[in-house]
Design a protein around this motif. Sequence first.
Motif: not given
Length: 231
Positions: A149-150, A174-176, A179-185
């Motif tokens: 991300g992001a 696999v995602f890095i 979980l709560w940030g950026h435009a669209y959590p």
Amino acid sequence: MNGKPLFSKKQYLQKVINTFCPRIILRLSPKKSWANSHWKGQTAGDIHGYDKYCGEHPATKIILPEISRLVPKDASILDLGCNCGNYLRRLKEQGFTRISGTDICGNAIEYGKKELGLSDVEMIVGSFDEVLPRLVFEGRKFQLVYTVGATVELVHPSFDVIRYVCELSDEYIVFIISLWGHAYPRFWEYEFNRNGFCLVKCITSSDGNTDRIRDPVQVDSLMVFRRVRPE
Ligand SMILES: C[S@@+](CC[C@H](N)C(=O)[O-])C[C@H]1O[C@@H](n2cnc3c(N)ncnc32)[C@H](O)[C@@H]1O
């Protein structure tokens, strides 16, 4: 102990809207294409130009060993939001032979192909909402799909990005991401579960260290999902 909530009700509400609000309503949002137009035109020297994404990043030390642990060198792999292909270049150096990436920023991909030795690597220019449905329509499958991300956190929820990522992955995702940030959590794990993928590993850097917890919105997490196959 007077524990202060880590997240506000507004943050939970945002996740509820982004995960559960019907897409037909979300599509009415005037904000839905803003991020696309911002990222599309970025070039060297701009705030998010490719020169910011071709150096050493701490995530490199996490994503590359994780991919090597999960799949063999001849596995088909897709990088979502690859920018100039910094991680693809490392995978190529390590001997991975079937690597692909996609990104909305044509300047970044052109740079990666010319300057980072990726001319022989499939790098598709386009926004996720154009490219992912097209790949699904063409019947493409990847053994592992990853993102650092992001990237997906920037995708407006009017496009069901997780559904398409799940359709494209045969086995691992696999995602890095934050979980709560950026435009669209969103409720990420729930969204994967509803598309047939199960969380098999999750590492959040604030785990188990509540004395020195950082702002959770700034924290990136590693999540590994695996396709659940019927018995
Ligand atoms: C913060 S950068 C991360 C780049 C790279 N993954 C890394 O970690 O170095 C976000 C990337 O996502 C791409 N991106 C943002 N929105 C996108 C969209 N809707 N479709 C495709 N790519 C997008 C941007 O062009 C950019 O390259």
